[in-house]
Design a protein around this motif. Structure first.
Motif, PDB file in Angstrom:
ATOM      1  N   GLU A  43       0.849  -1.207   0.000  1.00 20.68           N
ATOM      2  CA  GLU A  43       0.000   0.000   0.000  1.00 20.68           C
ATOM      3  C   GLU A  43       0.878   1.249   0.000  1.00 20.68           C
ATOM      4  O   GLU A  43       1.898   1.292   0.675  1.00 20.68           O
ATOM      5  CB  GLU A  43      -0.876  -0.017   1.266  1.00 20.68           C
ATOM      6  CG  GLU A  43      -1.856   1.145   1.341  1.00 20.68           C
ATOM      7  CD  GLU A  43      -2.698   1.129   2.621  1.00 20.68           C
ATOM      8  OE1 GLU A  43      -2.227   0.620   3.656  1.00 20.68           O
ATOM      9  OE2 GLU A  43      -3.822   1.659   2.581  1.00 20.68           O
ATOM     10  N   TYR A  49       3.151   7.147   4.101  1.00 22.88           N
ATOM     11  CA  TYR A  49       1.735   6.961   4.458  1.00 22.88           C
ATOM     12  C   TYR A  49       1.319   8.056   5.444  1.00 22.88           C
ATOM     13  O   TYR A  49       1.332   7.869   6.653  1.00 22.88           O
ATOM     14  CB  TYR A  49       1.546   5.555   5.043  1.00 22.88           C
ATOM     15  CG  TYR A  49       0.103   5.187   5.291  1.00 22.88           C
ATOM     16  CD1 TYR A  49      -0.819   5.200   4.258  1.00 22.88           C
ATOM     17  CD2 TYR A  49      -0.336   4.832   6.556  1.00 22.88           C
ATOM     18  CE1 TYR A  49      -2.143   4.874   4.478  1.00 22.88           C
ATOM     19  CE2 TYR A  49      -1.654   4.491   6.784  1.00 22.88           C
ATOM     20  CZ  TYR A  49      -2.552   4.523   5.747  1.00 22.88           C
ATOM     21  OH  TYR A  49      -3.865   4.200   5.972  1.00 22.88           O
ATOM     22  N   LYS A 114      -9.629   1.817  -2.520  1.00 19.83           N
ATOM     23  CA  LYS A 114      -9.879   1.335  -1.151  1.00 19.83           C
ATOM     24  C   LYS A 114     -11.288   1.738  -0.699  1.00 19.83           C
ATOM     25  O   LYS A 114     -11.649   2.917  -0.743  1.00 19.83           O
ATOM     26  CB  LYS A 114      -8.828   1.933  -0.219  1.00 19.83           C
ATOM     27  CG  LYS A 114      -8.835   1.392   1.196  1.00 19.83           C
ATOM     28  CD  LYS A 114      -7.665   2.005   1.966  1.00 19.83           C
ATOM     29  CE  LYS A 114      -7.432   1.383   3.321  1.00 19.83           C
ATOM     30  NZ  LYS A 114      -6.249   1.964   3.975  1.00 19.83           N
ATOM     31  N   ARG A 159     -10.372  -6.126   7.165  1.00 19.36           N
ATOM     32  CA  ARG A 159     -11.147  -6.314   8.409  1.00 19.36           C
ATOM     33  C   ARG A 159     -12.627  -6.561   8.152  1.00 19.36           C
ATOM     34  O   ARG A 159     -13.393  -6.750   9.094  1.00 19.36           O
ATOM     35  CB  ARG A 159     -10.983  -5.074   9.293  1.00 19.36           C
ATOM     36  CG  ARG A 159      -9.591  -4.949   9.905  1.00 19.36           C
ATOM     37  CD  ARG A 159      -9.588  -3.892  10.978  1.00 19.36           C
ATOM     38  NE  ARG A 159      -8.282  -3.714  11.573  1.00 19.36           N
ATOM     39  CZ  ARG A 159      -7.844  -4.382  12.647  1.00 19.36           C
ATOM     40  NH1 ARG A 159      -8.620  -5.268  13.233  1.00 19.36           N
ATOM     41  NH2 ARG A 159      -6.634  -4.142  13.136  1.00 19.36           N
ATOM     42  N   THR A 185      -1.562  -2.243  15.809  1.00 20.34           N
ATOM     43  CA  THR A 185      -2.464  -3.306  15.349  1.00 20.34           C
ATOM     44  C   THR A 185      -1.721  -4.381  14.546  1.00 20.34           C
ATOM     45  O   THR A 185      -2.238  -5.485  14.389  1.00 20.34           O
ATOM     46  CB  THR A 185      -3.605  -2.733  14.475  1.00 20.34           C
ATOM     47  OG1 THR A 185      -3.036  -2.072  13.344  1.00 20.34           O
ATOM     48  CG2 THR A 185      -4.470  -1.773  15.264  1.00 20.34           C
TER      49      THR A 185
END
Ligand SMILES: NC(=O)CCC(=O)C(=O)O
Length: 273
Positions: A43, A49, A114, A159, A185
């Protein structure tokens, strides 16, 4: 095709866009040299990011050096390239987190924007708001390729099990997730989610992450991963820059589905809300 190799380019993303493009180019070549027929990037591999930077690095299809590099590499090495994601600007100025997918002839065969934007505030952990600068995509992405049907979604999209299940019910045999989980996470959920989507749906799952760049504001967890339909981890990176590869064998997928026919045992009439 029943048996073939896939590769993930876990590249370390830096602030210089041109360096990211060059690095991706050489890592795609490396994965192809190692026999990969499908090569996956992470990504936001052409830019850090960070929401406030997406506009600066964005490209409009079919223009842009990142998009051109992906198409060229796919054609040159005769591989399918699932081009991680980059910020994509549309004709009215909206920006999306988009994965461009090219076939062995260098032709665009799919584009995933996305769907689920990463807007979270984890106390003592990650705070991120993609929706500050990005617009969400609104459709599922399934591509027909010479290797079979591939479902593509991006990072936080993993998710949402409904998305994976729907792609599989429409024939996906491989689910590909370019991603960039962080240090909170990542250790808790990244591998768990990739293996969960694999075991739920009896598919191959590929998760491609950037390497950790200790100087970056958002620190990627890395740990790119390839999982089989029995949820076995076939290849797993740590946090450093690397290419990982593995064999995909659809006879395994067929055997798992035959021996444990989950998809045939579903009772959708019971699952209504
Ligand atoms: N880039 C992302 O969507 C990050 C998703 C993530 O870290 C998560 O925990 O979910």
């Amino acid at each position: 095709m029943l048996v073939f190799n896939v590769g993930i380019c876990q590249l370390g993303v830096v602030a210089d866009k041109q360096s990211n493009i060059c690095k991706a180019r050489s890592m795609i070549a490396e994965a192809a040299d190692q026999g990969s027929r499908l090569v996956v990037l992470p990504e936001m591999f052409n830019c850090p990011y960070q929401s406030e930077l997406f506009s600066q690095y964005a490209e409009i299809y079919p223009e842009g050096p990142t998009i051109a590099m992906l198409a060229e590499c796919a054609e040159k090495h005769k591989v399918i390239v699932v081009g991680g994601s980059i910020p994509e600007r549309d004709e009215v100025g909206n920006i999306y987190n988009t994965c461009f997918i090219f076939n062995e002839q260098g032709k665009l065969i799919g584009r995933h924007r996305k769907v689920h934007l990463f807007d979270v505030d984890i106390k003592g952990g990650t705070v991120f708001q993609e929706s500050k600068t990005l617009v969400a995509g609104s459709s599922m992405t399934l591509v027909d390729t010479s290797l079979g049907k591939i479902g593509v979604a991006i990072c936080y999209d993993v998710r949402f099990p409904e998305l994976a299940r729907t792609m599989v019910l429409q024939g996906a045999e491989i689910l590909v997730y370019p991603g960039a989980f962080g240090p909170v996470t990542g250790p808790a959920h990244w591998e768990l989610l990739m293996r969960a989507r694999a075991v739920d749906n009896q598919v191959y799952v590929i998760g491609a992450a950037p390497a950790l760049n200790a100087a970056a504001e958002y620190k990627s967890y890395g740990h790119s991963i390839i999982v089989d339909p029995w949820a076995r981890v076939l290849a797993l990176a740590n946090e450093v820059e690397t290419v990982i590869t593995s064999k995909i064998d659809f006879r395994t997928l067929n055997r798992v589905r035959e021996e444990l026919p989950l998809l045939r045992h579903r009772k959708p009439e019971v699952y209504r809300v």
